[in-house]
Design an enzyme around this catalytic site. Structure first.
Site, PDB file in Angstrom:
ATOM      1  N   CYS A  45      42.497 -14.746   6.808  1.00 28.92           N
ATOM      2  CA  CYS A  45      41.765 -13.522   6.454  1.00 28.92           C
ATOM      3  C   CYS A  45      42.330 -12.878   5.188  1.00 28.92           C
ATOM      4  CB  CYS A  45      41.809 -12.532   7.601  1.00 28.92           C
ATOM      5  SG  CYS A  45      41.331 -13.291   9.172  1.00 28.92           S
ATOM      6  N   PRO A 280      38.050 -32.455  32.318  1.00 26.69           N
ATOM      7  CA  PRO A 280      39.239 -31.868  32.952  1.00 26.69           C
ATOM      8  C   PRO A 280      40.483 -32.085  32.086  1.00 26.69           C
ATOM      9  CG  PRO A 280      38.007 -33.222  34.528  1.00 26.69           C
ATOM     10  CD  PRO A 280      37.366 -33.437  33.187  1.00 26.69           C
ATOM     11  N   VAL A 285      39.102 -23.601  21.955  1.00 32.30           N
ATOM     12  CA  VAL A 285      39.047 -22.181  21.581  1.00 32.30           C
ATOM     13  C   VAL A 285      38.712 -22.035  20.097  1.00 32.30           C
ATOM     14  CG1 VAL A 285      40.817 -21.598  23.306  1.00 32.30           C
ATOM     15  CG2 VAL A 285      41.527 -22.067  20.967  1.00 32.30           C
ATOM     16  N   GLY A 286      38.354 -20.828  19.708  1.00 34.03           N
ATOM     17  CA  GLY A 286      38.229 -20.482  18.287  1.00 34.03           C
ATOM     18  C   GLY A 286      36.898 -20.862  17.668  1.00 34.03           C
TER      19      GLY A 286
HETATM   20  P1  FAD Z   1      41.616 -22.073  12.156  1.00 38.10           P
HETATM   21  O1  FAD Z   1      42.355 -20.800  12.028  1.00 38.10           O
HETATM   22  O2  FAD Z   1      40.717 -22.462  11.052  1.00 38.10           O
HETATM   23  O3  FAD Z   1      42.668 -23.223  12.414  1.00 38.10           O
HETATM   24  C1  FAD Z   1      42.273 -24.544  12.604  1.00 38.10           C
HETATM   25  C2  FAD Z   1      43.420 -25.458  12.219  1.00 38.10           C
HETATM   26  O4  FAD Z   1      43.184 -26.708  12.809  1.00 38.10           O
HETATM   27  C3  FAD Z   1      43.519 -25.713  10.717  1.00 38.10           C
HETATM   28  O5  FAD Z   1      44.792 -25.377  10.224  1.00 38.10           O
HETATM   29  C4  FAD Z   1      43.263 -27.212  10.565  1.00 38.10           C
HETATM   30  O6  FAD Z   1      44.079 -27.796   9.573  1.00 38.10           O
HETATM   31  C5  FAD Z   1      43.633 -27.719  11.936  1.00 38.10           C
HETATM   32  N1  FAD Z   1      42.962 -28.970  12.318  1.00 38.10           N
HETATM   33  C6  FAD Z   1      41.631 -29.229  12.339  1.00 38.10           C
HETATM   34  N2  FAD Z   1      41.395 -30.472  12.788  1.00 38.10           N
HETATM   35  C7  FAD Z   1      42.596 -31.005  13.059  1.00 38.10           C
HETATM   36  C8  FAD Z   1      43.008 -32.282  13.549  1.00 38.10           C
HETATM   37  N3  FAD Z   1      42.131 -33.217  13.860  1.00 38.10           N
HETATM   38  N4  FAD Z   1      44.319 -32.507  13.700  1.00 38.10           N
HETATM   39  C9  FAD Z   1      45.232 -31.554  13.403  1.00 38.10           C
HETATM   40  N5  FAD Z   1      44.903 -30.349  12.930  1.00 38.10           N
HETATM   41  C10 FAD Z   1      43.602 -30.068  12.774  1.00 38.10           C
HETATM   42  N6  FAD Z   1      38.027 -13.455  10.642  1.00 38.10           N
HETATM   43  C11 FAD Z   1      38.067 -12.144  10.949  1.00 38.10           C
HETATM   44  O7  FAD Z   1      37.940 -11.783  12.116  1.00 38.10           O
HETATM   45  N7  FAD Z   1      38.246 -11.199   9.961  1.00 38.10           N
HETATM   46  C12 FAD Z   1      38.423 -11.544   8.658  1.00 38.10           C
HETATM   47  O8  FAD Z   1      38.598 -10.682   7.803  1.00 38.10           O
HETATM   48  C13 FAD Z   1      38.352 -12.921   8.325  1.00 38.10           C
HETATM   49  N8  FAD Z   1      38.481 -13.313   7.031  1.00 38.10           N
HETATM   50  C14 FAD Z   1      38.487 -14.648   6.743  1.00 38.10           C
HETATM   51  C15 FAD Z   1      38.641 -15.039   5.414  1.00 38.10           C
HETATM   52  C16 FAD Z   1      38.645 -16.393   5.102  1.00 38.10           C
HETATM   53  C17 FAD Z   1      38.792 -16.805   3.683  1.00 38.10           C
HETATM   54  C18 FAD Z   1      38.525 -17.375   6.122  1.00 38.10           C
HETATM   55  C19 FAD Z   1      38.561 -18.822   5.798  1.00 38.10           C
HETATM   56  C20 FAD Z   1      38.347 -16.980   7.435  1.00 38.10           C
HETATM   57  C21 FAD Z   1      38.329 -15.624   7.758  1.00 38.10           C
HETATM   58  N9  FAD Z   1      38.147 -15.190   9.065  1.00 38.10           N
HETATM   59  C22 FAD Z   1      38.161 -13.864   9.371  1.00 38.10           C
HETATM   60  C23 FAD Z   1      37.899 -16.166  10.146  1.00 38.10           C
HETATM   61  C24 FAD Z   1      39.163 -16.506  10.924  1.00 38.10           C
HETATM   62  O9  FAD Z   1      40.175 -16.834  10.050  1.00 38.10           O
HETATM   63  C25 FAD Z   1      38.844 -17.640  11.872  1.00 38.10           C
HETATM   64  O10 FAD Z   1      37.836 -17.225  12.754  1.00 38.10           O
HETATM   65  C26 FAD Z   1      40.048 -18.056  12.692  1.00 38.10           C
HETATM   66  O11 FAD Z   1      41.106 -18.444  11.871  1.00 38.10           O
HETATM   67  C27 FAD Z   1      39.664 -19.220  13.616  1.00 38.10           C
HETATM   68  O12 FAD Z   1      40.784 -19.700  14.270  1.00 38.10           O
HETATM   69  P2  FAD Z   1      40.833 -21.199  14.781  1.00 38.10           P
HETATM   70  O13 FAD Z   1      42.155 -21.360  15.440  1.00 38.10           O
HETATM   71  O14 FAD Z   1      39.621 -21.511  15.546  1.00 38.10           O
HETATM   72  O15 FAD Z   1      40.744 -22.084  13.471  1.00 38.10           O
END
Ligand code: FAD
Length: 552
Positions: A45, A280, A285-286
């Protein structure tokens, strides 16, 4: 059975939350987090603000390091390790060590998937040219910063006018670049309704942003030196030094799909309220998952940090046998746009229409963020959607300079609790002159909506104004009326109304308006009690402006 080995794919918002919570719940479990990127637990973010130099020190973006996870939580974090396959029968994953370029297998008792989302890249020619960027990771933003410096960039095209697009526009403008935004939808910020996006668009234009709405990029070509030329479908040509793609994201489901984990109808990983997938031993998440939108009951993809963090925690709770459930999402979000704050929660009118829900009413208001007598009061434009049958609050959108997020957060909580406009009317909120008002904007929204439900006030619809066979009455002062009025409206200032009733027809409906709605409400009450047929144009001429064509 308590798992002895928990593996987590993805170590940022959802994955890091799940890992840390898991350790707090269980000291004995072996916890390993894999991330294919070079960092875990970084502040996505904050990336736009790092590009904009508001955050100057890159290390500030690293919320936690692998060393911290190891020393504080005894969690094994392996960066540059990509999980390439899951065998859900054997309960193993295949991992590629990207540094050593080697492949190995790891066994799990419980597996959490938090792989996030991937940026959508419009399928147009030139999308892979140097100078075209997405903003997902620290290396992405580092590359943008380097490009800005190396090429003395002075112009940027941002593709997409959603939250991230507008944040990038603001931050690049902060670095003195001239900005064009190309948005294929007819308005910016899709969670908002068009009339609420209108003031944001006006504000962007007032900041010098070249806004191309209802248009899309068709092609990117190499220009002279390192410059690029973006051509749009409408035939506009934009010379630029870089292009930022902010056209949204898709859930990252490659692993899940390949291992037979069910996806939902929106294309995200299907999970239940405990974040369990269809298989199972596997939780997800996310950004990668789809979840129930609480107001409409339909599945939604909501790529936001709050839900990802809470879901990570819930998955860990469930894995270690602690009752916990995710309540669904309602889309609460906030964004800063060149000094303006835009926030929303719950459903928009457009979402209601999409789901075929017509049992709703809406009001508009423009209260100050604190009392007018205290210096510095700024108006907040608020739209509230509610259900007439029981008063349930369905959604709210707000735009202003100050105090916006606080009001939307209060309304968000009301929605989560299944609250009504009567709850907003009665909400006890903190007040001192510099912070709010004895009747806070949230109370006012509740009072107006409750007045509608009690029959004290009937609303007209702005959209019906052009064809309505009614007399429109402006109850503002003669000076205000002379300064700009709805065409065809007669002017009887509120203060003169009681003495000029004879001028008003009794056989025709009167639609009243003022500047923001308050005087028109007083006039409505007066005229209703005198036997006139009256409706109120909600939000006054301030709202009317949002329903008329924007000044290009
Ligand atoms: P992520 O945080 O994206 O993490 C996923 C991770 O999984 C990554 O590091 C990736 O490398 C890893 N990965 C993927 N596939 C594999 C694999 N096969 N093997 C190993 N590793 C893997 N949300 C808000 O609420 N407010 C904000 O102001 C906001 N601003 C944002 C600004 C930007 C520029 C971005 C990009 C996003 C923003 N978001 C914001 C959204 C928020 O960051 C995401 O919703 C949140 O990070 C999602 O979390 P996550 O764990 O699902 O995925």
């Amino acid at each position: 059975m308590t798992p002895k080995r928990l593996l987590i794919v993805g170590g940022v918002a959802g994955g890091a939350s799940a890992a840390a919570r898991a350790r707090r719940l269980n000291e004995a479990c072996d916890i390993v987090v894999f991330d294919k990127g070079p960092h875990v637990s970084f502040a996505n973010c904050g990336l736009p603000y790092f590009v904009g130099d508001v955050i100057q020190d890159e290390s500030k973006l690293l919320v936690a390091s692998p060393e911290l996870f190891r020393d504080r939580f005894r969690i094994d974090v392996r960066t540059r390790h990509e999980v390439t396959a899951i065998d859900t029968d054997e309960r193993t994953i295949q991992v590629r060590d990207l540094t050593a370029d080697s492949l190995h297998t790891e066994a799990y008792d419980a597996l959490v998937l938090s792989p996030g989302a991937r940026a959508i890249r419009p399928p147009v020619l030139g999308i892979d040219l140097p100078g075209v960027f997405v903003v997902r990771t620290i290396p992405d933003s580092r590359r943008i910063r380097a490009w800005l410096a190396d090429h003395q960039a002075s112009r940027a095209v941002v593709v997409g006018g959603g939250f991230i697009g507008l944040e990038m526009a603001e931050n690049l403008s902060h670095r003195n670049l001239a900005i064009s935004i190309v948005e294929s939808a007819p308005h910016v910020l899709p969670p908002l309704d068009p009339e609420m996006a209108r003031p944001v668009e006006d504000h962007l234009r007032s900041q010098g942003v070249n806004l191309l709405l209802g248009d899309a990029i068709a092609k990117i070509e190499q220009g002279e030196d390192h410059s690029l030329v973006v051509r749009t479908r409408a035939g506009v040509e934009l010379a630029t030094d870089l292009v930022i793609l902010a056209t949204g994201v898709r859930p990252e489901t490659t692993l899940a799909k390949a291992s037979g984990i069910a996806l939902g109808r929106r294309g995200g990983i299907r999970v239940d309220e405990h974040m369990r997938t269809s298989v199972p031993g596997v939780w997800a998440v996310g950004d990668a998952v789809e979840i129930r939108e609480v107001m409409t009951g339909v599945e939604a993809i909501l790529p936001l940090a709050g839900p990802a963090n809470r879901q990570g925690r819930i998955a860990a709770n469930d894995i270690f046998g602690h009752a916990s459930r995710f309540r669904g999402v309602q889309g609460t979000a906030v964004c800063g746009v060149f000094g303006m704050t835009v926030a929303s929660t719950g459903v928009s009118e457009r979402a209601l229409a999409r789901e075929g829900i017509s049992d709703y009413e809406r009001i508009y208001l423009h209260p100050g963020h604190h009392v007018g007598y205290f210096p510095g009061a700024k108006p907040i434009r608020i739209k509230l959607l509610f259900r007439p049958s029981d008063g349930r609050v369905l959604g709210a959108q707000a735009v202003g300079e100050e105090g916006v997020a606080r009001r939307i957060d209060v309304i968000s909580m009301t929605i989560q609790q299944g609250g009504t406009v009567y709850d907003l009317e009665e909400a006890e909120l903190c007040y001192a002159p510099q912070f709010g008002a004895a009747k806070d904007p949230v109370n006012l929204a509740g009072m107006i909506a409750a007045n509608v439900l009690r029959g004290h006030l009937q609303l007209a619809r702005w959209e019906e104004l052009p064809d309505a066979d009614v007399l429109v009455v402006d109850v503002r002062s003669a000076e205000e009326h002379a300064g700009g009025a709805i065409p065809g409206a007669i002017n009887i200032p509120l203060e003169e109304l009681r003495g000029r009733l004879a001028e008003l027809p009794r056989d025709r409906e009167l639609w009243l308006y003022c500047q923001v709605g308050q005087r028109a409400y007083y006039a409505t009450r007066l005229l209703l009690q005198r036997g006139f047929r009256v409706r109120n144009l909600p939000g006054g001429i301030q709202t009317y402006a949002s329903f008329t064509s924007p000044a290009e």
